[in-house]
Design a protein around this motif. Structure first.
Motif, PDB file in Angstrom:
ATOM      1  N   ILE A 262       0.695  -1.076  -0.088  1.00 42.63           N
ATOM      2  CA  ILE A 262       0.030   0.073   0.155  1.00 42.63           C
ATOM      3  C   ILE A 262       0.882   1.260  -0.012  1.00 42.63           C
ATOM      4  N   PRO A 263       1.732   1.452   0.712  1.00 38.17           N
ATOM      5  CA  PRO A 263       2.757   2.573   0.680  1.00 38.17           C
ATOM      6  C   PRO A 263       3.133   2.823  -0.722  1.00 38.17           C
ATOM      7  N   ALA A 264       3.558   1.908  -1.568  1.00 43.14           N
ATOM      8  CA  ALA A 264       4.134   2.075  -2.692  1.00 43.14           C
ATOM      9  C   ALA A 264       2.855   2.576  -3.668  1.00 43.14           C
ATOM     10  N   ILE A 265       1.491   2.158  -3.372  1.00 37.64           N
ATOM     11  CA  ILE A 265       0.706   2.370  -4.252  1.00 37.64           C
ATOM     12  C   ILE A 265       0.163   3.713  -3.759  1.00 37.64           C
ATOM     13  N   ILE A 266       0.443   4.223  -2.854  1.00 38.93           N
ATOM     14  CA  ILE A 266      -0.044   5.530  -2.253  1.00 38.93           C
ATOM     15  C   ILE A 266       0.855   6.626  -2.952  1.00 38.93           C
ATOM     16  N   VAL A 267       2.183   6.369  -2.819  1.00 34.67           N
ATOM     17  CA  VAL A 267       3.337   6.998  -3.412  1.00 34.67           C
ATOM     18  C   VAL A 267       3.077   7.268  -4.764  1.00 34.67           C
ATOM     19  N   GLY A 268       2.627   6.079  -5.521  1.00 37.29           N
ATOM     20  CA  GLY A 268       2.199   6.172  -7.080  1.00 37.29           C
ATOM     21  C   GLY A 268       1.146   7.223  -7.345  1.00 37.29           C
ATOM     22  N   GLY A 269      -0.018   7.104  -6.287  1.00 39.98           N
ATOM     23  CA  GLY A 269      -1.175   7.875  -6.584  1.00 39.98           C
ATOM     24  C   GLY A 269      -0.739   9.300  -6.266  1.00 39.98           C
ATOM     25  N   LEU A 270       0.247   9.668  -5.357  1.00 39.50           N
ATOM     26  CA  LEU A 270       0.373  11.072  -5.159  1.00 39.50           C
ATOM     27  C   LEU A 270       1.425  11.647  -6.504  1.00 39.50           C
ATOM     28  N   ILE A 271       1.999  10.781  -7.173  1.00 38.26           N
ATOM     29  CA  ILE A 271       2.983  11.091  -8.255  1.00 38.26           C
ATOM     30  C   ILE A 271       2.021  11.347  -9.476  1.00 38.26           C
ATOM     31  N   LEU A 272       1.161  10.422  -9.659  1.00 36.64           N
ATOM     32  CA  LEU A 272       0.096  10.564 -10.684  1.00 36.64           C
ATOM     33  C   LEU A 272      -0.926  12.014 -10.241  1.00 36.64           C
ATOM     34  N   GLY A 273      -1.163  12.265  -9.206  1.00 34.61           N
ATOM     35  CA  GLY A 273      -1.815  13.340  -8.789  1.00 34.61           C
ATOM     36  C   GLY A 273      -1.275  14.541  -9.042  1.00 34.61           C
ATOM     37  N   PHE A 274       0.000  14.675  -8.776  1.00 32.07           N
ATOM     38  CA  PHE A 274       1.018  15.631  -9.250  1.00 32.07           C
ATOM     39  C   PHE A 274       1.097  15.850 -10.557  1.00 32.07           C
TER      40      PHE A 274
ATOM     41  N   HIS B 206       8.050  14.691 -16.801  1.00 29.76           N
ATOM     42  CA  HIS B 206       8.525  13.235 -17.726  1.00 29.76           C
ATOM     43  C   HIS B 206       9.228  12.649 -16.499  1.00 29.76           C
ATOM     44  N   PHE B 207      10.186  13.172 -15.754  1.00 28.73           N
ATOM     45  CA  PHE B 207      10.686  12.420 -14.712  1.00 28.73           C
ATOM     46  C   PHE B 207      10.111  11.774 -13.900  1.00 28.73           C
ATOM     47  N   LEU B 208       8.863  12.069 -13.344  1.00 27.33           N
ATOM     48  CA  LEU B 208       8.326  11.701 -12.208  1.00 27.33           C
ATOM     49  C   LEU B 208       7.422  10.391 -13.022  1.00 27.33           C
ATOM     50  N   TRP B 209       7.544  10.368 -14.444  1.00 30.54           N
ATOM     51  CA  TRP B 209       6.820   9.083 -14.967  1.00 30.54           C
ATOM     52  C   TRP B 209       7.471   7.836 -14.428  1.00 30.54           C
ATOM     53  N   LEU B 210       9.078   8.328 -14.268  1.00 27.75           N
ATOM     54  CA  LEU B 210       9.929   6.896 -13.896  1.00 27.75           C
ATOM     55  C   LEU B 210       9.287   6.078 -12.731  1.00 27.75           C
ATOM     56  N   PRO B 211       9.131   6.952 -11.432  1.00 20.73           N
ATOM     57  CA  PRO B 211       8.556   6.083 -10.495  1.00 20.73           C
ATOM     58  C   PRO B 211       7.155   5.450 -10.437  1.00 20.73           C
ATOM     59  N   GLY B 212       6.121   6.677 -11.261  1.00 20.67           N
ATOM     60  CA  GLY B 212       5.040   6.038 -11.343  1.00 20.67           C
ATOM     61  C   GLY B 212       4.847   5.003 -12.343  1.00 20.67           C
ATOM     62  N   GLU B 213       5.764   4.689 -13.360  1.00 21.06           N
ATOM     63  CA  GLU B 213       5.700   3.479 -14.157  1.00 21.06           C
ATOM     64  C   GLU B 213       6.209   2.350 -13.279  1.00 21.06           C
TER      65      GLU B 213
ATOM     66  N   ASN C 135      -0.906  14.983 -12.711  1.00 18.20           N
ATOM     67  CA  ASN C 135      -2.253  15.242 -13.011  1.00 18.20           C
ATOM     68  C   ASN C 135      -2.448  17.022 -13.159  1.00 18.20           C
ATOM     69  N   VAL C 136      -2.116  17.627 -12.121  1.00 20.89           N
ATOM     70  CA  VAL C 136      -1.956  18.852 -11.961  1.00 20.89           C
ATOM     71  C   VAL C 136      -1.163  19.735 -13.043  1.00 20.89           C
ATOM     72  N   LEU C 137      -0.090  19.144 -13.436  1.00 22.29           N
ATOM     73  CA  LEU C 137       1.034  19.700 -14.239  1.00 22.29           C
ATOM     74  C   LEU C 137       0.220  19.641 -15.813  1.00 22.29           C
ATOM     75  N   GLU C 138      -0.250  18.517 -16.093  1.00 26.11           N
ATOM     76  CA  GLU C 138      -0.565  18.128 -17.270  1.00 26.11           C
ATOM     77  C   GLU C 138      -1.931  18.655 -17.777  1.00 26.11           C
ATOM     78  N   SER C 139      -3.062  18.952 -16.544  1.00 28.11           N
ATOM     79  CA  SER C 139      -4.346  19.191 -16.951  1.00 28.11           C
ATOM     80  C   SER C 139      -4.711  20.468 -16.389  1.00 28.11           C
ATOM     81  N   VAL C 140      -4.414  21.102 -15.325  1.00 28.17           N
ATOM     82  CA  VAL C 140      -4.865  22.407 -14.979  1.00 28.17           C
ATOM     83  C   VAL C 140      -4.427  23.385 -15.809  1.00 28.17           C
ATOM     84  N   GLY C 141      -5.172  24.180 -16.652  1.00 31.82           N
ATOM     85  CA  GLY C 141      -4.833  25.338 -17.631  1.00 31.82           C
ATOM     86  C   GLY C 141      -5.279  26.720 -16.896  1.00 31.82           C
ATOM     87  N   MET C 142      -4.442  27.664 -17.332  1.00 27.24           N
ATOM     88  CA  MET C 142      -4.953  29.072 -17.354  1.00 27.24           C
ATOM     89  C   MET C 142      -4.301  29.797 -18.155  1.00 27.24           C
TER      90      MET C 142
END
Length: 669
Positions: A117-129, A175-182, A131-138
């Protein structure tokens, strides 16, 4: 007469007598009973015993929280009862007789998924971050933008660009954070097969090898399978044995195939261990276990598991998106908290992961986060009503914070289930939140931290609706809890005699102590010191045992934090208590669940009753033995007589600390 002889006699009678105790053992803080009939246990009478701090039932065991005097209490209990204690593992085995087949399966799933579960939570946080970088626009007016991004459209209106489109730096971070996410999600089968072998007590390295064989680059990636034709798979992605072929399909992010493969490996190893002579077992057992398990995984279990996983995710997805999705959301939202009590909630990890693999997101996780928030808000209301009661406030406020951060066990067992009406209020609030959640089709990219931080895992287009629903999950349980209490709905008698007192100190040490107003407590370890609320064990995190901090050590040496007397030294050498010359009572517990190591990796340099000086070595421990056995090394350092002393950590947390540095100030109340 033993110190706890009287209390032990009362406890024996309250649990239904000697004939009702199938097995009894203890860990560092709790007596663990396997009862023939749990209905005979008088919880009210048990919690009224002075030495008892609380009770709960988990995995077929009735657990009575005693505190750092539990070894003394245990000895007195076995003396007055005549019941011979057993090991913790034997008690867990005996507890299975109290579980039906479904509960046993859920217990196994819980023990398999908990370590990853700790690894899954870390992965979720990485994907969430990400997600903000790729999807939140202004409209990024006046900012340097990346190639291809525009500040204005052809009509001169501002263009809403995402952070990655505007900033080369954050684009690189993304791009770098995709490494641990993957690594976490694509290679999840490796973690699952390892955890299965760990739980089954078989060769963990074989589990890792098997998991790698399910996600090897030589296989067609599972994410590419839906877009690859059967003809291309037959031509380019098969092992050809002449008379037959086997598809070279990977199982990236697949849960059930990895689970089945891991179990087949473990049962094969257990089978061959019993039949192959020990002198040649090192050669033949691994070979005859791994190769057949690998063949089964790619021919039978993998395809079956893939199909089962798709069926499960299809059924859940139908519930989340079908014509009666509002009912599904309301029921799941309301029932998730009871799932936590029974352990069934661990099954949702597998379902969430399967949904993410099949559909690119999950609608369950948002409702789980909302359920955490709702139960936390119910406890917050209970705290508000009892804020002038110091004892209740010390339990309910930390439990609220814990639930808001996604860990609901302290809230559920410490307050909500105990008094019922907060629990019902939380269920109603989370049911309404679940109804709204599916109505707005809120979807998460991945599993993340539960509770309020769960918003980071929500897909960007659903963040605003989710934030509004969070307000519902906060407000409704809070109001309902107060209403139920004032109206007398779902309430139980809240007799002061039922509430848990503080742990009693060793009387001799207390009488000899010279009480002072301020006591400096030195760090017994070198490492990183964090708030106690971040401890893995909810009993420590919610402050039931006392207040203090938790330290993640970087060296395996524990020293005395104060001058005093060793009040308790556990036989397994993993925990030690001290009563200082100033009257401060402390407990230091090396790692979590390390009682299971039965002393392996621990060397004590003092004995119970010894007088020690601050900085004197108490215990040396092998951190590699702890970690390789699957346990964490984090060590709570707590002041247990919190009715007399308040613990205040020094400096901002988290921070790095050395042995002998000032850690806390104990202020006399």
């Amino acid at each position: 007469m033993g110190k706890f002889e009287k209390d032990a006699k009362v406890l024996l009678e309250a649990v239904g007598g000697k004939e009702n105790v199938s097995a009894v053992t203890h860990c560092a803080t709790r007596m663990r009973f396997v009862l023939a009939d749990e209905k005979k246990a008088d919880v009210r009478a048990i919690e009224a015993i002075p030495a008892v701090k609380g009770t709960f039932t988990n995995a077929g065991q009735f657990q009575v929280i005693i505190g750092n005097d539990v070894p003394i209490f245990y000895n007195d209990f076995t003396a007055v009862s005549g019941i011979e204690g057993v090991s913790k593992e034997a008690a867990k085995a005996a507890a299975k007789s109290n579980q039906n087949p479904v509960q046993r399966v859920m217990t196994m799933l819980a023990e398999i998924f908990t370590p990853i579960i700790p690894a899954i939570i870390v992965g979720g946080l990485i994907l969430g971050f990400r997600n903000v970088l790729e999807s939140v626009g202004m409209p990024w007016l006046g900012q340097q933008i990346a190639d291809g991004a525009k500040v204005f459209d052809v009509d001169g209106n501002p263009v809403w660009n995402t952070i990655t489109m505007v900033s080369p730096f954050w684009n690189g971070v993304n791009h770098f954070l995709w490494l641990p996410g993957e690594a976490i999600f694509h290679f999840l089968p490796v973690g699952i097969t390892w955890s299965v072998t760990r739980k089954m007590g078989t060769s963990q390295i074989l589990g890792i090898v098997l998991g790698i064989c399910l996600v090897s680059p030589q296989l067609l990636n599972a994410y590419a399978v839906p877009g690859t034709s059967a003809a291309e798979i037959a031509e380019n992605w098969t092992w050809n044995f002449g008379f037959f072929t086997i598809n070279r399909i990977g199982y990236q992010a697949q849960v059930i195939p990895a689970l089945l493969a891991g179990l087949s490996l473990s049962y094969l190893e257990i089978f061959w261990r019993k039949r192959i002579p020990e002198v040649v077992s090192m050669i033949f057992v691994p070979f005859l276990s791994l190769i057949p398990a690998l063949i089964l995984a790619h021919t039978v279990l993998g395809p079956i598991g893939w199909t089962l996983g798709q069926w499960i995710s299809a059924v859940v997805l139908a519930g989340l998106t079908g014509p009666v999705k509002w009912l599904f959301g309301a029921v799941f939202g309301a029932l998730y908290a009871p799932f936590v009590i029974t352990g069934l909630h661990h099954m949702t990890n597998a379902v969430d992961t399967q949904l993410i693999a099949d559909t690119g997101g999950t609608g369950l996780w948002p409702m789980i986060a909302l359920s955490n928030i709702a139960q936390g808000s119910a406890v917050l209301a209970y705290y508000w009503m009892n804020r002038k009661n110091e004892r209740e406030a010390q339990i309910s406020l930390p439990a609220t914070i814990s639930a808001y951060l996604g860990v609901t066990e302290p809230a559920l067992f410490g307050v909500n289930v105990k008094y019922v009406y907060p629990f019902v209020a939380g269920m109603i609030g989370s049911g309404i939140a679940g109804f709204l959640c599916v109505s707005f089709n809120v979807t998460a990219n991945a599993i993340g931290i539960g509770g309020i931080p769960g918003i980071l895992s929500i897909q960007a287009k659903y963040m605003l609706p989710f934030a509004a629903i969070m307000l519902v999950a906060i407000g409704v349980p809070f109001v309902l809890t107060i209403f139920f209490r004032k109206a007398g709905f779902f309430t139980k008698a809240e007799d002061e005699t039922v509430k848990a007192p503080q742990v009693e100190a060793l009387q001799e040490a207390k009488e000899a102590a010279t009480k002072v107003e301020l006591v400096e407590v030195m760090s017994p370890l070198a490492g990183e010191v964090m708030p106690l609320s971040q401890a893995t064990d909810p009993v420590f995190a919610q402050g039931v045992m006392g207040q203090g901090v938790v330290i993640v050590p970087n060296e395996g040496e524990l020293v005395a934090p104060v001058d005093g007397v060793v009040s308790v030294l556990f036989p397994t050498k993993h925990a030690v208590g001290i009563v200082s010359t100033d009257g401060v009572e402390m407990l230091m517990h090396i790692g979590m669940d390390t009682v299971n190591l039965e002393g392996r990796g621990f060397t004590a340099h003092v004995s119970q009753g010894d007088t020690v000086k601050a900085g004197q070595v108490l215990i040396r421990f092998d951190m590699d033995v702890i970690r390789n056995s699957g346990y964490v090394t984090e060590t709570p350092v707590i002041i247990t007589n919190q009715d007399q002393y308040q613990a205040d950590a020094l400096g901002e947390l988290p921070r790095t600390i050395q042995r002998g540095e000032k850690l806390m100030i104990a202020s006399r109340l």
